[in-house]
Design an enzyme around this catalytic site. Structure first.
Site, PDB file in Angstrom:
ATOM      1  N   ASP A  96       3.992 -35.370  20.731  1.00 18.46           N
ATOM      2  CA  ASP A  96       5.240 -35.148  19.842  1.00 18.46           C
ATOM      3  C   ASP A  96       6.157 -36.512  20.199  1.00 18.46           C
ATOM      4  OD1 ASP A  96       7.146 -34.459  17.713  1.00 18.46           O
ATOM      5  OD2 ASP A  96       8.239 -33.439  19.258  1.00 18.46           O
ATOM      6  N   SER A  97       7.151 -36.848  19.441  1.00 15.64           N
ATOM      7  CA  SER A  97       8.156 -37.841  19.786  1.00 15.64           C
ATOM      8  C   SER A  97       8.859 -37.244  20.996  1.00 15.64           C
ATOM      9  CB  SER A  97       8.909 -38.217  18.576  1.00 15.64           C
ATOM     10  OG  SER A  97       9.811 -36.989  18.178  1.00 15.64           O
ATOM     11  N   CYS A 144       3.447 -32.787  15.602  1.00 18.31           N
ATOM     12  CA  CYS A 144       4.615 -33.873  14.895  1.00 18.31           C
ATOM     13  C   CYS A 144       4.395 -33.960  13.737  1.00 18.31           C
ATOM     14  CB  CYS A 144       4.551 -35.149  15.710  1.00 18.31           C
ATOM     15  SG  CYS A 144       5.851 -36.206  15.039  1.00 18.31           S
ATOM     16  N   GLU A 193      17.903 -33.340  20.687  1.00 21.47           N
ATOM     17  CA  GLU A 193      17.514 -34.132  21.871  1.00 21.47           C
ATOM     18  C   GLU A 193      18.668 -34.401  22.833  1.00 21.47           C
ATOM     19  OE1 GLU A 193      14.566 -35.073  23.239  1.00 21.47           O
ATOM     20  OE2 GLU A 193      13.093 -34.262  21.638  1.00 21.47           O
ATOM     21  N   CYS A 252       9.242 -29.777  10.848  1.00 26.46           N
ATOM     22  CA  CYS A 252       9.584 -30.758  12.012  1.00 26.46           C
ATOM     23  C   CYS A 252       9.566 -29.650  13.119  1.00 26.46           C
ATOM     24  CB  CYS A 252      10.732 -31.568  11.924  1.00 26.46           C
ATOM     25  SG  CYS A 252      11.426 -32.135  13.216  1.00 26.46           S
TER      26      CYS A 252
HETATM   27  N1  DGL Z   1       9.077 -33.428  15.847  1.00 25.57           N
HETATM   28  C1  DGL Z   1       8.700 -34.302  15.047  1.00 25.57           C
HETATM   29  C2  DGL Z   1       8.301 -33.825  13.622  1.00 25.57           C
HETATM   30  O1  DGL Z   1       7.723 -32.702  13.822  1.00 25.57           O
HETATM   31  C3  DGL Z   1       9.577 -35.749  15.080  1.00 25.57           C
HETATM   32  C4  DGL Z   1      10.864 -35.648  15.055  1.00 25.57           C
HETATM   33  C5  DGL Z   1      11.528 -36.968  15.233  1.00 25.57           C
HETATM   34  O2  DGL Z   1      11.149 -37.680  16.286  1.00 25.57           O
HETATM   35  O3  DGL Z   1      12.231 -37.615  14.078  1.00 25.57           O
HETATM   36  O4  DGL Z   1       8.550 -34.480  12.504  1.00 25.57           O
END
Ligand code: DGL
Length: 289
Positions: free
Chosen positions: A12-13, A76, A155, A187
């Site tokens: 994930d990010s 993600c 975050e 998300c």
């Molecule tokens: N957790 C990720 C998602 O499900 C990315 C969120 C992000 O970095 O903007 O889209």
């Protein structure tokens, strides 16, 4: 290494994918997991499609070629919706995203008629969830809204609860009027603030956190391909991130309940840089989830 005992890669990010890792680890206790958080490029939600494709490509290549993963989970939605269709054919390793695993549940249940999706701006801009769900035969209504400030707030070093509540009330006000029967967490970060979201929306809404459905798909694929790890030895999970491992470590400790997890810094976007922490190569400590 024998295929069955190889790790499963999860990425994930940032910390969002930990909501998926947690369920994977519960349901598949014999498997070993390698988690990668692309903290240098966080948030993905304000990036272009080309950037998301590039990041996803680099991460999956690293899992396949360096880690030797037997399966990769794109934990993600932004990567799943914007990149996987474009790049998954480039890889031999099977990849499970966040959106397709939802179809079975949504399409085979008459309950779902008016669905809301909350997701990142990048996902909502091209209606990733809506398109896939409608294309596969959903006849009800589906509305997506973007929540650009959620990921930066989640975050942040310290969660600003007042800002989060105000932001959530603003984003979700449209759903209060629409009389939804279902809300999809589109998300992987958002289930981390579910208490805030579920307090705002009317009672009676069914919430779909894709983590359970993703896990079912992983179990199905591993079983079908005879890839389940039959050894009963519990293997520690390993964590990597692309920036600020100290901060990421405190978050993993809190969310996964691991005492002082060790996180290795890894720049998968530049293969010439090796794993480092504080300037020198660092092996991951054994840390059981
Ligand atoms: N957790 C990720 C998602 O499900 C990315 C969120 C992000 O970095 O903007 O889209």
């Amino acid at each position: 290494m024998e295929m069955k005992v190889r790790p499963i890669g999860v990425y994930d990010s940032g910390i969002g994918g930990l909501t998926v890792l947690k369920v994977l680890k519960e349901k598949l206790p014999n498997e070993s997991f390698v988690y990668f958080a692309d903290t240098a490029n966080l948030p993905y939600g304000n990036k272009s499609k080309a950037q998301i494709i590039d990041y996803s490509n680099n991460i999956i290549s690293w899992f396949q070629n360096d880690i030797g993963a037997k399966l990769v989970v794109a934990a993600c939605h932004t990567s799943s919706g914007l990149a996987l269709e474009e790049i998954s054919d480039n890889f031999a390793v099977p990849i499970v995203g966040t959106i397709y695993p939802l179809l079975n549940c949504i399409l085979n249940n008459d309950f779902y008629k008016k669905i809301g999706v909350i997701a990142t701006p990048a996902s909502v801009a091209i209606r990733t969830h809506e398109k896939v769900i409608i294309k596969h035969g959903f006849h009800g209504q589906i509305f997506s809204i973007e929540c650009p400030d959620f990921v930066p707030l989640i975050e942040a070093d310290q969660l600003n609860m007042d800002a989060l509540k105000e932001c959530a009330r603003n984003y979700l006000s449209i759903f209060e009027r629409l009389q939804l029967d279902t809300l999809i967490y589109g998300c992987t970060h958002y289930p981390l603030i579910k208490s805030v979201i579920e307090e705002i929306l009317p009672n009676g809404i069914r919430y779909i956190d894709p983590a359970e459905h993703i896990t079912q798909e992983v179990v199905r694929l591993l079983t079908q391909n005879s890839l389940l790890n039959e050894s009963s030895d519990q293997t520690p999970s390993r964590f990597y991130c692309s920036n600020n491992p100290e901060l990421f470590s405190t978050k993993v400790e809190k969310l996964m309940g691991i005492y002082k997890p060790s996180i290795a810094l890894k720049d998968v976007h530049n293969s010439s840089i090796e794993c480092q922490e504080n300037g020198s190569f660092k092996q991951i400590d054994a840390a059981l989830l």
